[in-house]
Design an enzyme around this catalytic site. Structure first.
Site, short mmCIF file in Angstrom:
data_model
loop_
_atom_site.label_atom_id
_atom_site.label_comp_id
_atom_site.label_asym_id
_atom_site.label_seq_id
_atom_site.Cartn_x
_atom_site.Cartn_y
_atom_site.Cartn_z
N ASN A 156 10.30 -16.71 -3.47
CA ASN A 156 9.85 -17.21 -2.17
C ASN A 156 10.85 -18.22 -1.56
OD1 ASN A 156 8.08 -17.72 0.11
ND2 ASN A 156 6.44 -16.92 -1.17
N ARG A 157 10.41 -18.95 -0.55
CA ARG A 157 11.35 -19.71 0.26
C ARG A 157 11.44 -21.19 -0.10
NH1 ARG A 157 9.38 -15.67 3.50
NH2 ARG A 157 10.98 -14.55 4.70
N HIS B 131 14.04 -16.16 -2.33
CA HIS B 131 14.16 -15.46 -3.61
C HIS B 131 15.47 -15.78 -4.35
CE1 HIS B 131 10.51 -13.52 -2.54
NE2 HIS B 131 11.00 -12.55 -1.80
N HIS C 230 8.35 -8.09 -7.52
CA HIS C 230 8.31 -7.76 -6.09
C HIS C 230 8.02 -6.27 -5.86
CE1 HIS C 230 9.09 -8.35 -1.86
NE2 HIS C 230 9.32 -9.62 -2.06
N SER C 231 7.05 -5.73 -6.59
CA SER C 231 6.67 -4.33 -6.36
C SER C 231 5.87 -4.19 -5.08
CB SER C 231 5.85 -3.81 -7.54
OG SER C 231 6.69 -3.65 -8.66
N TYR C 232 6.14 -3.10 -4.37
CA TYR C 232 5.35 -2.74 -3.20
C TYR C 232 4.40 -1.63 -3.63
CZ TYR C 232 8.82 -5.04 -0.14
OH TYR C 232 9.65 -5.94 0.48
N ASP D 254 1.82 -12.48 5.30
CA ASP D 254 2.98 -12.89 4.50
C ASP D 254 2.77 -14.35 4.12
OD1 ASP D 254 5.38 -12.96 3.22
OD2 ASP D 254 6.64 -12.70 5.00
N GLN E 204 1.30 -14.53 -3.20
CA GLN E 204 1.79 -14.20 -1.87
C GLN E 204 1.34 -12.78 -1.57
OE1 GLN E 204 3.82 -16.36 -0.03
NE2 GLN E 204 4.60 -15.08 1.62
N GLU F 204 2.51 -11.01 -4.92
CA GLU F 204 3.49 -11.71 -5.74
C GLU F 204 2.85 -12.96 -6.31
OE1 GLU F 204 7.05 -12.13 -3.09
OE2 GLU F 204 5.82 -10.82 -1.87
#
Ligand code: BGC
Length: 343
Positions: A74-75, A100, A170-172, A242, A280, A308
């Site tokens: 994340n940020r 990330h 980070h799987s979608y 998000d 997230q 996440e």
């Protein structure tokens, strides 16, 4: 284990796991989950994560598809934070901010395969002192384990200097099958009565806000498409969901269920369990339209969703957020589990 192409003259390995009706493929680049097959309501195996056919396609995208993200997910606002007494400049790879872990995060690295069995694999990555601005050689081991209808991901880390440690996967997911369109008809529930609102660049404002009475309230199952285009500024500035939700944390039960997702067509339900302080929910808003995926799939915005599990974003700049500081020599461990069933 078998080869999956090569990157900079180094072979990339693909590891297949199988157990109890589930099967998965893991890549040594980025310790990436490339596929995850789960039985649908008719018992047919359906691949429920986005991925690519080649190493080159993994290297060319910047959506972190399937990767292990670390050392810090994340940020971090302004791409700077203080660790110990030292002010650290981190890679500014997302406008002025750090996302990330910067340009050479663990998602871009070749991991070493440490142990493989039919149902589990352990991979190891060393993030060297100074890379992306983070101090200390940090070793992160990730184990993927298929067990009783679930994928368990276990993290173990140790660093030789005080540093940040906050990895995630980070799987979608698309529970109607990867490449089957968008996730708007999925229903989601997140067991959290608070979230961390963000500014226009997805950096937490520092507030901890109640979800109740707002579109961020996902405590009861909600069809994602019913809310995602709401004029709520939090959604509009991120192009959809998000955000970091804050599931209740209990000392006596750190590992708890934080989210559930249901797919209408396949009947597949996914539960997310973790010991991390935040989750997230990212609705894949920035997946570029027309992105070519594996097995002939074409992806676009919202063709997958991420859950996440992690610490709260920008934690190092918010002393009241749960800390992401890992002390030198101290062993850190965490678990996240994605459990599958049909309804
Ligand atoms: C973030 C998104 C970001 C994406 C990159 C997610 O974890 O929440 O804001 O765009 O990663 O693919």
């Amino acid at each position: 284990m078998e080869p999956f192409g090569s990157l900079n003259n180094t072979q990339i390995d693909l590891i297949r796991l199988e157990n109890g009706g589930l099967s998965a493929e893991i890549l040594s680049c980025g310790a990436t989950l490339r596929s995850l097959r789960v039985p649908d309501r008719e018992g047919r195996p359906l691949d429920v994560v986005l991925g690519f056919d080649s190493v080159e396609e993994y290297a060319a995208q910047d959506c972190y598809i399937g990767a292990t993200v670390g050392p810090n997910a994340n940020r971090i606002g302004g791409a700077a934070c203080t660790i110990g007494k030292t002010r650290r400049r981190l890679d500014a790879n997302d406008g002025k901010n750090n996302l990330h872990s910067g340009f050479a995060g663990m998602d871009r690295q070749l991991w070493e395969v440490m142990a493989v069995s039919e149902e589990a694999v352990t991979l190891l990555c060393t993030h060297p002192d100074g890379r992306g601005g983070l101090p200390g050689d940090l070793n992160l081991a990730v184990t993927y384990w298929l067990d009783e209808g679930a994928l368990l991901i276990e993290y173990r880390a140790v660093s030789e200097r005080d540093t940040l440690c906050n990895p995630t996967n980070h799987s979608y997911f698309n529970l109607d099958g990867q490449g089957s369109g968008d996730i708007l008809a999925h229903r989601i529930q997140i067991a959290a009565d608070r979230f961390t609102p963000t500014d226009a660049h997805s950096i937490p404002t520092g507030a901890i806000q109640a979800v109740s009475g707002s579109v961020m309230d996902l405590t009861q199952p909600v069809r994602i498409g019913d809310r995602i285009d709401d004029p709520e500024p939090q959604l509009r500035q991120a192009g959809g969901y998000d955000h970091n939700w804050i599931p209740e944390q209990r000392e006596d039960e750190p590992f708890r269920r934080v989210a559930q997702v249901w797919a209408a067509r396949s009947g597949i339900r996914m539960e997310v369990w973790t010991d991390r302080p935040g989750v997230q929910f990212y609705s894949g808003n920035y997946i570029p339209a027309g992105l070519k995926g594996k097995d002939g799939a074409v992806y676009g915005p919202r063709s997958g969703l991420c859950l996440e599990t992690q610490a709260w974003p920008d934690a190092p700049n918010h002393p009241d957020f749960p800390a992401t500081l890992l002390r030198a020599g101290k062993e850190w461990q965490s678990r996240t589990l994605y459990r599958f069933s049909v309804e």
